[in-house]
Write a protein that holds these residues in place. Structure first.
Motif, short mmCIF file in Angstrom:
data_model
loop_
_atom_site.label_atom_id
_atom_site.label_comp_id
_atom_site.label_asym_id
_atom_site.label_seq_id
_atom_site.Cartn_x
_atom_site.Cartn_y
_atom_site.Cartn_z
N TYR A 133 6.87 -0.17 1.76
CA TYR A 133 6.65 -1.59 1.45
C TYR A 133 5.84 -2.32 2.53
O TYR A 133 6.17 -3.44 2.91
N GLU A 134 4.78 -1.68 2.99
CA GLU A 134 3.86 -2.33 3.91
C GLU A 134 2.75 -2.99 3.10
O GLU A 134 2.28 -2.43 2.10
N VAL A 164 9.25 -9.19 1.15
CA VAL A 164 8.12 -9.44 0.25
C VAL A 164 8.48 -10.55 -0.75
O VAL A 164 7.73 -11.50 -0.95
N PHE A 165 9.65 -10.41 -1.37
CA PHE A 165 10.06 -11.37 -2.39
C PHE A 165 10.13 -12.79 -1.86
O PHE A 165 9.71 -13.75 -2.53
N ASP A 166 10.64 -12.96 -0.65
CA ASP A 166 10.86 -14.29 -0.09
C ASP A 166 9.57 -15.02 0.27
O ASP A 166 9.62 -16.18 0.71
N LYS A 206 0.83 -1.20 0.00
CA LYS A 206 0.00 0.00 0.00
C LYS A 206 0.87 1.25 0.00
O LYS A 206 2.03 1.22 0.41
N GLY A 207 0.28 2.33 -0.47
CA GLY A 207 1.01 3.58 -0.48
C GLY A 207 0.99 4.26 0.87
O GLY A 207 0.25 3.88 1.78
N ALA A 208 1.80 5.28 1.01
CA ALA A 208 1.87 6.05 2.26
C ALA A 208 1.00 7.29 2.17
O ALA A 208 0.94 7.93 1.12
N ARG A 209 0.30 7.62 3.25
CA ARG A 209 -0.49 8.84 3.35
C ARG A 209 -1.46 9.00 2.18
O ARG A 209 -1.62 10.07 1.61
N GLY A 210 -2.10 7.88 1.81
CA GLY A 210 -3.11 7.94 0.77
C GLY A 210 -2.57 8.05 -0.64
O GLY A 210 -3.32 8.28 -1.57
N GLU A 211 -1.28 7.86 -0.82
CA GLU A 211 -0.65 7.95 -2.14
C GLU A 211 -0.28 6.55 -2.62
O GLU A 211 0.69 5.96 -2.15
N PRO A 212 -1.07 5.96 -3.53
CA PRO A 212 -0.81 4.59 -3.97
C PRO A 212 0.31 4.46 -4.99
O PRO A 212 0.83 3.38 -5.22
#
Length: 267
Positions: free
Chosen positions: A63-64, A225-227, A49-55
């Motif tokens: 990278y959450e 994420v990749f793993d 997801k993006g940060a602070r509403g920025e996708p």
């Protein structure tokens, strides 16, 4: 390297998607199979997801996982296993050298590991919240003049400017403080900062100073994420590095690659 370039998988057509999640993965698998695709490349926005509403670019770097992955990384592992069970090899597409301007790396206090393209030394202290002129020791000739790139950073605070004077006393003009919602703080004479390396793709992100450990920090997040089950990797935007690119283009990729638990089929 050579092994990656010689991989037959590198020549296969790939189904690309920015929106495959556990909620719609079956639809994407069905579409990929109809097209005869043996590989599926998931853009980072499908997973993170993006940060602070920025996708988009403005949110890259944290990278959450998206909220659709209700059980966190276990949900991602399950989705990738489903793609593999359908005979399709999943890959991850990231912009590993980009840091979004909406992330915690930029606001409210700019991380000192963001890249600066030209360094300047404050010739006068800055107090309070007033803007106006920002005096520097060095000649600002040839600094960026396009609006999105007219950005300075000193001591965690980011500034925008309208122009500059190339005769003594050197200065940036029309300066506005607290740009990108950064905190306005005092700055002493002699403090060194400079032109923030704003990305040319939409001006929503900034590049990493490759002489710092920020690339390694981001690489650890990407590897986590990749793993979860990805098999190949696309390091998009690899040209977005500090000088010299002859070293840092490949080195930035390697700093990501070496964090993986196992080697990708190709990268």
């Amino acid at each position: 390297g050579v092994e990656s370039r010689r991989s037959p998988a590198l020549k296969r057509s790939t189904y690309w998607t920015p929106e495959c999640t556990p909620k719609n993965v079956d639809e994407h698998i069905a579409m990929a199979k109809k097209g005869g695709f043996r590989q599926m490349l998931l853009y980072y926005t499908a997973v993170c997801k993006g940060a602070r509403g920025e996708p988009g670019y403005g949110g890259i770097g944290d990278y959450e996982l998206r909220d659709e992955y209700v059980n966190g990384y276990d949900s991602l592992r399950e989705m990738l296993a489903k793609i593999k069970a359908a005979g399709i090899t999943p890959g991850l597409h990231v912009l590993h050298t980009f840091i979004g301007l909406r992330t915690h790396y930029v606001t409210p206090v700019a991380d000192p590991r963001l890249n600066i393209t030209r360094h300047f030394t404050l010739a006068k202290p800055l107090d309070g919240a007033a803007g106006g002129d920002l005096f520097v020791q060095e000649n600002p000739a040839s600094c960026p003049t396009n609006a999105p790139s007219r950005v300075l950073v000193f001591g965690g605070e980011i500034f925008s400017y309208e122009g500059y004077v190339t005769e003594r006393p050197y200065r940036f003009t029309g300066v506005k403080r607290g740009h990108f919602e950064t905190k306005v703080v005092k700055h002493d004479r002699g403090q060194i900062g400079g032109i923030l390396d704003i990305c040319e793709y939409g001006a929503k992100s900034v590049y990493i100073d490759q002489d710092t450990d920020l690339q390694d920090e981001v690489a650890e997040k990407i590897a986590k994420v990749f793993d979860c089950g990805f098999e190949f990797m696309y390091c998009d935007g690899s040209e977005g590095v500090s000088e010299p690119p002859t070293i840092h283009v490949a080195n930035a990729q390697y700093r990501v690659w070496k964090k993986f638990a196992r080697k990708p089929i190709f990268m």
